[in-house]
Design a protein around this motif. Structure first.
Motif, PDB file in Angstrom:
ATOM      1  N   GLY A  87       1.533   5.271 -10.010  1.00  0.00           N
ATOM      2  CA  GLY A  87       2.907   4.869 -10.367  1.00  0.00           C
ATOM      3  C   GLY A  87       2.893   3.576 -11.029  1.00  0.00           C
ATOM      4  O   GLY A  87       1.837   2.897 -11.162  1.00  0.00           O
ATOM      5  N   GLY A  88       4.098   3.246 -11.646  1.00  0.00           N
ATOM      6  CA  GLY A  88       4.012   2.013 -12.370  1.00  0.00           C
ATOM      7  C   GLY A  88       4.074   0.835 -11.570  1.00  0.00           C
ATOM      8  O   GLY A  88       4.851   0.870 -10.573  1.00  0.00           O
ATOM      9  N   VAL A  89       3.668  -0.406 -12.145  1.00  0.00           N
ATOM     10  CA  VAL A  89       3.623  -1.643 -11.555  1.00  0.00           C
ATOM     11  C   VAL A  89       4.256  -2.485 -12.591  1.00  0.00           C
ATOM     12  O   VAL A  89       3.292  -2.666 -13.578  1.00  0.00           O
TER      13      VAL A  89
ATOM     14  N   VAL B 273       6.193  -0.303  -8.166  1.00  0.00           N
ATOM     15  CA  VAL B 273       6.393  -1.880  -7.542  1.00  0.00           C
ATOM     16  C   VAL B 273       6.852  -2.531  -8.630  1.00  0.00           C
ATOM     17  O   VAL B 273       6.451  -2.705  -9.693  1.00  0.00           O
ATOM     18  N   LEU B 274       8.162  -3.407  -8.564  1.00  0.00           N
ATOM     19  CA  LEU B 274       8.641  -4.349  -9.393  1.00  0.00           C
ATOM     20  C   LEU B 274       8.591  -5.725  -8.723  1.00  0.00           C
ATOM     21  O   LEU B 274       9.305  -5.911  -7.763  1.00  0.00           O
ATOM     22  N   VAL B 275       7.902  -6.531  -9.433  1.00  0.00           N
ATOM     23  CA  VAL B 275       7.730  -7.992  -9.015  1.00  0.00           C
ATOM     24  C   VAL B 275       8.421  -9.024  -9.922  1.00  0.00           C
ATOM     25  O   VAL B 275       8.042  -8.908 -11.041  1.00  0.00           O
TER      26      VAL B 275
ATOM     27  N   GLU C 118       0.977  -1.089  -0.229  1.00  0.00           N
ATOM     28  CA  GLU C 118       0.061   0.013   0.095  1.00  0.00           C
ATOM     29  C   GLU C 118       0.949   1.387   0.093  1.00  0.00           C
ATOM     30  O   GLU C 118       1.624   1.591   0.947  1.00  0.00           O
ATOM     31  N   ALA C 119       0.701   2.086  -1.165  1.00  0.00           N
ATOM     32  CA  ALA C 119       1.569   3.470  -1.089  1.00  0.00           C
ATOM     33  C   ALA C 119       2.944   3.264  -0.780  1.00  0.00           C
ATOM     34  O   ALA C 119       3.565   4.089  -0.274  1.00  0.00           O
ATOM     35  N   LYS C 120       3.748   2.067  -1.122  1.00  0.00           N
ATOM     36  CA  LYS C 120       4.878   2.025  -0.974  1.00  0.00           C
ATOM     37  C   LYS C 120       5.895   1.367  -2.335  1.00  0.00           C
ATOM     38  O   LYS C 120       5.472   0.358  -2.844  1.00  0.00           O
ATOM     39  N   SER C 121       6.762   2.008  -2.572  1.00  0.00           N
ATOM     40  CA  SER C 121       7.583   1.609  -3.670  1.00  0.00           C
ATOM     41  C   SER C 121       8.564   0.390  -3.238  1.00  0.00           C
ATOM     42  O   SER C 121       9.387   0.455  -2.085  1.00  0.00           O
TER      43      SER C 121
ATOM     44  N   LEU D 119      -0.119   3.630  -5.044  1.00  0.00           N
ATOM     45  CA  LEU D 119       0.878   4.248  -5.332  1.00  0.00           C
ATOM     46  C   LEU D 119       0.841   5.750  -6.052  1.00  0.00           C
ATOM     47  O   LEU D 119       0.213   5.787  -6.845  1.00  0.00           O
ATOM     48  N   GLY D 120       1.708   6.577  -5.705  1.00  0.00           N
ATOM     49  CA  GLY D 120       1.844   7.964  -6.105  1.00  0.00           C
ATOM     50  C   GLY D 120       2.414   7.737  -7.281  1.00  0.00           C
ATOM     51  O   GLY D 120       3.193   6.852  -7.692  1.00  0.00           O
TER      52      GLY D 120
END
Length: 420
Positions: free
Chosen positions: A131-133, A104-106, A73-76, A98-99
């Protein structure tokens, strides 16, 4: 032919120390392992600060799979399998809030929705992310826990600015039951592989497939077993938004075109363009016409051609060697953009979208060989004192003899201190 040592030259392209010196690598292992701080990925997510890396050790065996729900939640964060493909999670993943400056990269995780997050919860749920996922080499699936509901979605994307899927498989959940023998009860339909709601999604070199219907096997009078299916899950269902497919296969699950329930948007459909005027561009992708694509609104554009790609070894420790490979048409010239953050800039003249955020360094690799490939082995230098990791995002542009540029999919490289 001249090439540039791409990864070894990153420090010359960026002032990397300031951006990564404070980041922490958290290690997770389902069995006791020296250096591992957590036995659950969810505990590592809770402890991690914005911008940290979570390195997940392989599942040790059938009894040591990670059984948990992951919520970001709302965290890079970067959540990286130490051995891509060998981390299996029975549970779900949700990323939300995400702002625009977060991402987030998985990479390398395999998730299976087994009802831990609720009977019909999506295996992966992305919601309200500016933001990008990114997912690389990931997989999703699951099965229905209800005798009256279809399988859960493999991936549900709602109100997200830029979701990138690179490689891997994204499947809808199995209907109910899962290969029962001489089963007399109700069966349910397969789930949707990828459900997009008012979001921008980019999929490269991946399989997207609907879930297999609930299945029963019966002994045949002639020996052996006969398998009975119900409604096959839809591959991709769009309600608004945009979808870019490149080198992909999209198809329904196994089953029939007759739904057992009022399953939306229907059964045995490869691609369903629903309400909200969704827009799809499919480059060098298959499975979009048989079974047919249904268009309630919006448009599908198919483009034939040779798919271009880039890949790099990840994760890799300092002192080890990372292999970078670019593929395309022989005689194409390859240039590679390198950035620390994702972005989204449509470049129609370059037949694609630049998915790297600034600042971006542009490095020339050289001409592709007659095989259509260009590989480069690069020793990774020391990261420097107090730096536990560096994460870089790469995307190649291939220039043909006429000067036409075509963008590849992006990829990521996680450089680790030798201690990891």
């Amino acid at each position: 032919m001249k090439t540039i040592a791409l990864l070894a030259g990153l420090a010359l392209a960026f002032d990397v120390t300031a951006g990564h010196a404070q980041g922490t690598v958290w290690t997770v292992s389902s069995i006791p392992l020296p250096g591992a701080q957590f036995s659950k990925i969810s505990d590592a997510i809770a402890a991690a600060a914005d911008g940290d890396v979570i390195l997940v050790q392989p599942s040790a065996g059938a009894s040591d799979y990670y059984v948990e729900n992951l919520v970001v939640e709302a965290k890079s964060l970067t959540i990286q399998a130490r051995v891509p493909g060998d981390v299996v999670i029975y549970g779900s993943l949700r990323v939300s809030g995400l702002g625009a400056a977060q991402s987030v990269l998985v990479r390398g995780l395999r998730l299976w929705a087994s009802g831990v997050a609720g009977p019909q919860a999506p295996c992966i749920h992305l919601r309200d992310n500016y933001g990008g996922v990114w997912f690389e080499g990931a997989a999703s699936g699951g099965l229905s826990q209800s005798a009256t509901q279809p399988g859960p979605p493999g991936l549900l994307v709602e109100n997200c600015a830029a979701v990138v899927l690179i490689g891997g498989e994204f499947r809808g959940g199995w209907g109910y039951p899962y290969y029962a023998v001489e089963y007399f009860g109700p069966r349910t339909d397969g789930g949707v592989g990828l459900h997009i709601v008012q979001s921008s999604v980019f999929v490269y070199d991946a399989l997207v497939r609907g879930g297999t219907s609930g299945t029963a096997e019966w002994k045949s009078l002639f020996g052996g077993f006969v398998t009975v299916y119900d409604g096959a899950g839809t591959g991709v269902w769009m309600e608004g938004g945009t979808l870019h497919l490149d080198g992909c296969e999209v198809k329904p699950g196994l089953g029939t075109d007759e739904c057992s329930q009022a399953t939306a948007p229907g059964c045995d459909i490869g691609l369903y363009l629903g309400a909200g005027s969704p827009q799809v561009t499919a480059f060098d992708s298959i499975g979009l016409g048989d079974p047919p694509t249904y268009v309630q609104s919006g448009a599908l554009q198919k483009i034939l051609g040779v798919s271009r790609s880039i890949s790099a070894t990840s994760p890799v420790r300092e002192g080890e060697v990372s292999k970078l490979k670019v593929s395309g048409v022989p005689r194409d010239w390859a240039v590679v953009g390198v950035a620390a953050q994702p972005g989204q800039l449509a470049l129609p003249a370059w037949s694609g979208t630049m998915l790297l955020g600034g600042p971006t360094a542009l490095l020339v690799l050289g001409e592709l060989a007659p095989s259509g490939e260009l590989s480069h082995d690069t020793p990774i230098p020391e990261l420097g004192p107090a730096i536990q990791f560096q994460r870089w995002l790469l995307q190649a542009g291939l220039i043909d003899p006429d000067g036409v540029v075509t963008l590849t999919e992006p990829t990521s490289v996680l450089l680790l201190d030798a201690a990891y």
